[in-house]
Design a protein around this motif. Structure first.
Motif, PDB file in Angstrom:
ATOM      1  N   VAL A   1       0.839  -1.385   0.007  1.00  0.00           N
ATOM      2  CA  VAL A   1      -0.243  -0.007   0.036  1.00  0.00           C
ATOM      3  C   VAL A   1       0.978   1.224   0.032  1.00  0.00           C
ATOM      4  CG1 VAL A   1      -1.689   1.452   1.380  1.00  0.00           C
ATOM      5  CG2 VAL A   1      -1.859  -1.083   1.006  1.00  0.00           C
ATOM      6  N   THR A   2       1.959   1.483   0.778  1.00  0.00           N
ATOM      7  CA  THR A   2       2.778   2.188   0.692  1.00  0.00           C
ATOM      8  C   THR A   2       3.465   2.728  -0.486  1.00  0.00           C
ATOM      9  OG1 THR A   2       3.252   2.061   3.116  1.00  0.00           O
ATOM     10  CG2 THR A   2       4.936   3.486   2.056  1.00  0.00           C
ATOM     11  N   ARG A   3       3.985   1.389  -1.094  1.00  0.00           N
ATOM     12  CA  ARG A   3       4.555   1.761  -2.484  1.00  0.00           C
ATOM     13  C   ARG A   3       3.798   2.343  -3.423  1.00  0.00           C
ATOM     14  NH1 ARG A   3       5.242  -3.554  -4.626  1.00  0.00           N
ATOM     15  NH2 ARG A   3       3.079  -3.215  -5.048  1.00  0.00           N
ATOM     16  N   ASP A   4       2.361   1.826  -3.489  1.00  0.00           N
ATOM     17  CA  ASP A   4       1.433   2.186  -4.437  1.00  0.00           C
ATOM     18  C   ASP A   4       1.079   3.637  -4.099  1.00  0.00           C
ATOM     19  OD1 ASP A   4       1.432  -0.149  -5.544  1.00  0.00           O
ATOM     20  OD2 ASP A   4      -0.203  -0.911  -4.888  1.00  0.00           O
ATOM     21  N   SER A   5       0.846   4.116  -3.033  1.00  0.00           N
ATOM     22  CA  SER A   5       0.526   5.436  -2.632  1.00  0.00           C
ATOM     23  C   SER A   5       1.768   6.384  -3.177  1.00  0.00           C
ATOM     24  CB  SER A   5       0.513   5.440  -1.232  1.00  0.00           C
ATOM     25  OG  SER A   5      -0.547   4.740  -0.744  1.00  0.00           O
ATOM     26  N   ILE A   6       2.966   5.826  -3.005  1.00  0.00           N
ATOM     27  CA  ILE A   6       4.095   6.783  -3.247  1.00  0.00           C
ATOM     28  C   ILE A   6       4.275   6.995  -4.716  1.00  0.00           C
ATOM     29  CG2 ILE A   6       6.487   6.972  -3.329  1.00  0.00           C
ATOM     30  CD1 ILE A   6       6.770   5.739  -0.357  1.00  0.00           C
ATOM     31  N   ASN A   7       3.915   5.864  -5.602  1.00  0.00           N
ATOM     32  CA  ASN A   7       3.995   6.070  -6.713  1.00  0.00           C
ATOM     33  C   ASN A   7       2.826   7.035  -7.549  1.00  0.00           C
ATOM     34  OD1 ASN A   7       6.059   4.077  -7.344  1.00  0.00           O
ATOM     35  ND2 ASN A   7       4.396   2.370  -7.516  1.00  0.00           N
ATOM     36  N   VAL A   8       1.567   7.019  -6.821  1.00  0.00           N
ATOM     37  CA  VAL A   8       0.807   7.933  -7.291  1.00  0.00           C
ATOM     38  C   VAL A   8       1.094   9.244  -6.871  1.00  0.00           C
ATOM     39  CG1 VAL A   8      -1.840   8.699  -6.819  1.00  0.00           C
ATOM     40  CG2 VAL A   8      -1.177   6.329  -7.137  1.00  0.00           C
ATOM     41  N   LEU A   9       1.655   9.531  -5.828  1.00  0.00           N
ATOM     42  CA  LEU A   9       2.058  10.892  -5.339  1.00  0.00           C
ATOM     43  C   LEU A   9       3.262  11.438  -6.070  1.00  0.00           C
ATOM     44  CD1 LEU A   9       1.798  10.633  -1.388  1.00  0.00           C
ATOM     45  CD2 LEU A   9       0.401  11.947  -2.948  1.00  0.00           C
ATOM     46  N   MET A  10       4.091  10.218  -6.495  1.00  0.00           N
ATOM     47  CA  MET A  10       5.238  10.774  -7.404  1.00  0.00           C
ATOM     48  C   MET A  10       4.714  10.903  -8.949  1.00  0.00           C
ATOM     49  SD  MET A  10       7.762  11.194  -5.722  1.00  0.00           S
ATOM     50  CE  MET A  10       9.190  11.174  -6.872  1.00  0.00           C
ATOM     51  N   GLU A  11       3.577  10.666  -9.381  1.00  0.00           N
ATOM     52  CA  GLU A  11       3.059  10.901 -10.578  1.00  0.00           C
ATOM     53  C   GLU A  11       3.588   9.654 -11.436  1.00  0.00           C
ATOM     54  OE1 GLU A  11       3.092  14.920 -11.703  1.00  0.00           O
ATOM     55  OE2 GLU A  11       1.404  15.370 -10.330  1.00  0.00           O
ATOM     56  N   ALA A  12       3.793   8.588 -11.030  1.00  0.00           N
ATOM     57  CA  ALA A  12       4.328   7.398 -12.074  1.00  0.00           C
ATOM     58  C   ALA A  12       3.392   7.036 -12.642  1.00  0.00           C
ATOM     59  CB  ALA A  12       4.687   6.167 -11.074  1.00  0.00           C
ATOM     60  N   LYS A  13       3.479   6.228 -14.092  1.00  0.00           N
ATOM     61  CA  LYS A  13       2.616   5.702 -14.806  1.00  0.00           C
ATOM     62  C   LYS A  13       1.852   4.669 -14.206  1.00  0.00           C
ATOM     63  CE  LYS A  13       3.628   2.333 -17.534  1.00  0.00           C
ATOM     64  NZ  LYS A  13       2.733   1.394 -17.000  1.00  0.00           N
ATOM     65  N   PRO A  14       0.425   4.620 -14.274  1.00  0.00           N
ATOM     66  CA  PRO A  14      -0.385   3.372 -13.933  1.00  0.00           C
ATOM     67  C   PRO A  14       0.137   2.162 -14.438  1.00  0.00           C
ATOM     68  CG  PRO A  14      -1.791   5.416 -14.532  1.00  0.00           C
ATOM     69  CD  PRO A  14      -0.515   5.498 -15.130  1.00  0.00           C
ATOM     70  N   ASP A  15       0.303   1.138 -13.217  1.00  0.00           N
ATOM     71  CA  ASP A  15       0.508  -0.220 -13.752  1.00  0.00           C
ATOM     72  C   ASP A  15      -0.087  -0.776 -15.001  1.00  0.00           C
ATOM     73  OD1 ASP A  15       2.679   0.055 -12.005  1.00  0.00           O
ATOM     74  OD2 ASP A  15       1.549  -1.108 -10.487  1.00  0.00           O
ATOM     75  N   ASN A  16      -1.421  -0.376 -15.051  1.00  0.00           N
ATOM     76  CA  ASN A  16      -2.377  -1.120 -15.999  1.00  0.00           C
ATOM     77  C   ASN A  16      -2.219  -0.529 -17.370  1.00  0.00           C
ATOM     78  OD1 ASN A  16      -3.797   0.982 -14.874  1.00  0.00           O
ATOM     79  ND2 ASN A  16      -5.618   0.218 -15.643  1.00  0.00           N
ATOM     80  N   LEU A  17      -1.610   0.691 -17.621  1.00  0.00           N
ATOM     81  CA  LEU A  17      -1.582   1.235 -18.888  1.00  0.00           C
ATOM     82  C   LEU A  17      -0.115   0.909 -19.647  1.00  0.00           C
ATOM     83  CD1 LEU A  17      -3.524   4.790 -18.148  1.00  0.00           C
ATOM     84  CD2 LEU A  17      -4.280   2.373 -19.281  1.00  0.00           C
ATOM     85  N   ASP A  18       0.078   0.686 -20.765  1.00  0.00           N
ATOM     86  CA  ASP A  18       1.107   0.487 -21.748  1.00  0.00           C
ATOM     87  C   ASP A  18       1.528   2.072 -22.255  1.00  0.00           C
ATOM     88  OD1 ASP A  18       3.422  -0.182 -23.289  1.00  0.00           O
ATOM     89  OD2 ASP A  18       2.652  -2.097 -23.410  1.00  0.00           O
ATOM     90  N   LEU A  19       2.537   2.568 -21.865  1.00  0.00           N
ATOM     91  CA  LEU A  19       3.005   3.803 -22.429  1.00  0.00           C
ATOM     92  C   LEU A  19       3.426   3.661 -23.857  1.00  0.00           C
ATOM     93  CD1 LEU A  19       3.040   6.761 -21.430  1.00  0.00           C
ATOM     94  CD2 LEU A  19       5.627   6.327 -21.198  1.00  0.00           C
ATOM     95  N   ASP A  20       4.101   2.657 -24.063  1.00  0.00           N
ATOM     96  CA  ASP A  20       4.760   2.394 -25.474  1.00  0.00           C
ATOM     97  C   ASP A  20       3.453   2.149 -26.657  1.00  0.00           C
ATOM     98  OD1 ASP A  20       7.202   2.687 -24.805  1.00  0.00           O
ATOM     99  OD2 ASP A  20       7.585   0.744 -24.331  1.00  0.00           O
ATOM    100  N   GLU A  21       2.607   1.306 -26.014  1.00  0.00           N
ATOM    101  CA  GLU A  21       1.488   1.016 -26.696  1.00  0.00           C
ATOM    102  C   GLU A  21       0.489   2.138 -27.165  1.00  0.00           C
ATOM    103  OE1 GLU A  21      -2.807  -0.872 -25.695  1.00  0.00           O
ATOM    104  OE2 GLU A  21      -1.379  -2.295 -25.374  1.00  0.00           O
ATOM    105  N   ILE A  22       0.353   3.123 -26.171  1.00  0.00           N
ATOM    106  CA  ILE A  22      -0.556   4.311 -26.519  1.00  0.00           C
ATOM    107  C   ILE A  22       0.306   5.011 -27.385  1.00  0.00           C
ATOM    108  CG2 ILE A  22      -1.166   6.604 -25.399  1.00  0.00           C
ATOM    109  CD1 ILE A  22      -1.764   4.838 -22.983  1.00  0.00           C
ATOM    110  N   ARG A  23       1.714   5.148 -27.291  1.00  0.00           N
ATOM    111  CA  ARG A  23       2.677   5.915 -28.215  1.00  0.00           C
ATOM    112  C   ARG A  23       2.337   5.511 -29.589  1.00  0.00           C
ATOM    113  NH1 ARG A  23       6.668   5.886 -25.551  1.00  0.00           N
ATOM    114  NH2 ARG A  23       6.837   7.855 -24.640  1.00  0.00           N
ATOM    115  N   SER A  24       2.620   4.189 -29.870  1.00  0.00           N
ATOM    116  CA  SER A  24       2.655   3.408 -30.978  1.00  0.00           C
ATOM    117  C   SER A  24       1.326   3.694 -31.692  1.00  0.00           C
ATOM    118  CB  SER A  24       2.893   2.099 -30.751  1.00  0.00           C
ATOM    119  OG  SER A  24       4.073   1.790 -30.345  1.00  0.00           O
TER     120      SER A  24
END
Length: 326
Positions: free
Chosen positions: A224-247
């Protein structure tokens, strides 16, 4: 004239259909939010009430497992209370000129607090258990088993209530669910330990059971702590593929490249995207924007900002200068 009227009517129908879809989606979101709030409030009342019972029972019986489980229930009560408050604040307080996304991130702050609390409680239990192994104490196993069994039933009921909420999509509800799941495991450990003490006189079962449960809680707290920090650090959501969207975007006809692409999470289930899109000269920007939004429709993005630039545009004042266009 006739064709123009048909085209106008078709566009109006499309607009009405889009508005209907938005209203239906909003209705579903509101329903889920209300269900989550109700689940959190009922769970809070049940957990808080039994926490007092378990703390008294643990003190009177001398059981570290019950005391640690009561401590964990206290963190559960705080967790559930904060989570409920966070959801109410996040949904009721509107956007303003200072907080342009409102208070939606309050949920993530509450989840971060819950995760850290889980970590601290787990460490405390382990330290106390080590002390108990070195200096064993007498435990009233009968009272311990009775209270632990009631606690097990209480945690099963609360876990079932929280499972009816959107725990897979909402980090705040998931953190509360993990708290209760840790409690449930603690109750199982307490029942097992009390049986070992009652039938075999094995006093070490109490601190050992509390240590095993604390390790499980530690893992949940870290998640929970890791996931919360990832959101606060504005990391990419795990379920979204950045390369796929870009392509998929760059594959559109007339697109020269995409840069300054960012995807982040505002709060649980609320994803945002921003990018700069370079297009060939003569491309209709409105048509291109419509095509890109159609591509993004499948990714459940609540908010997107797309800046369209021609290939000759040289006045970008974002962080493009630090990135390669492509």
């Amino acid at each position: 004239m006739f064709l123009a009227l048909i085209e106008e009517r078709s566009e109006q129908n499309l607009a009405n259909h889009s508005m209907h879809n938005h209203e239906v989606a909003h209705g579903h979101t509101h329903h889920h939010h209300t269900a989550n709030q109700k689940a959190l409030l009922i769970s809070f009342l049940i957990i808080f009430g039994f926490m007092i019972v378990e703390a008294i029972g643990g003190y009177l019986s001398g059981s570290l497992t019950l005391m640690s489980d009561a401590g964990h229930m206290l963190s559960d009560a705080v967790s559930l209370g904060l989570s409920f408050t966070a959801m109410v604040i996040g949904s009721k307080i509107s956007v303003n000129n200072r907080k342009t996304f409102g208070y939606k991130r309050f949920e993530i702050l509450a989840a971060l607090f819950n995760g850290i609390l889980l970590l601290l409680i787990s460490i405390w239990i382990i330290i106390e258990a080590i002390t108990r192994i070195a200096q064993p104490v007498t435990i009233a196993s009968g009272e311990m088993m009775m209270i632990a069994f009631i606690g097990l039933l209480v945690n099963i009921i609360v876990a079932k209530i929280l499972m009816q909420g959107e725990k897979d999509d909402n980090l705040n509800v998931r953190s509360a669910f993990l708290h209760v799941l840790g409690d449930l495991l603690g109750s199982v450990g307490a029942v097992t330990a009390s049986a070992l003490i009652m039938f075999f006189g094995w006093g070490l079962a109490d601190p050992i059971a509390s240590m095993i449960v604390s390790v499980i809680i530690l893992k949940s707290g870290w998640s929970v702590t890791r996931d919360s920090i990832n959101v606060l650090m504005e990391a990419k959501p795990d379920n979204l593929d950045l390369d796929e969207i870009r392509s998929r975007i760059t594959a559109l006809e007339g697109v020269n490249g995409i840069h300054d692409l960012h995807i982040w999470t505002i709060t649980s289930g609320f994803f945002s995207l921003s990018c700069h899109l370079t297009v060939e000269e003569g491309i209709n920007h409105d048509d291109m924007l419509r095509q890109v939004e159609q591509v993004l429709d499948g990714y459940h993005l609540e908010h997107s900002t797309i800046q369209i630039e021609s290939v000759n545009f040289q006045s970008c004042h974002s962080d493009c200068a630090h990135q390669r266009h492509g």
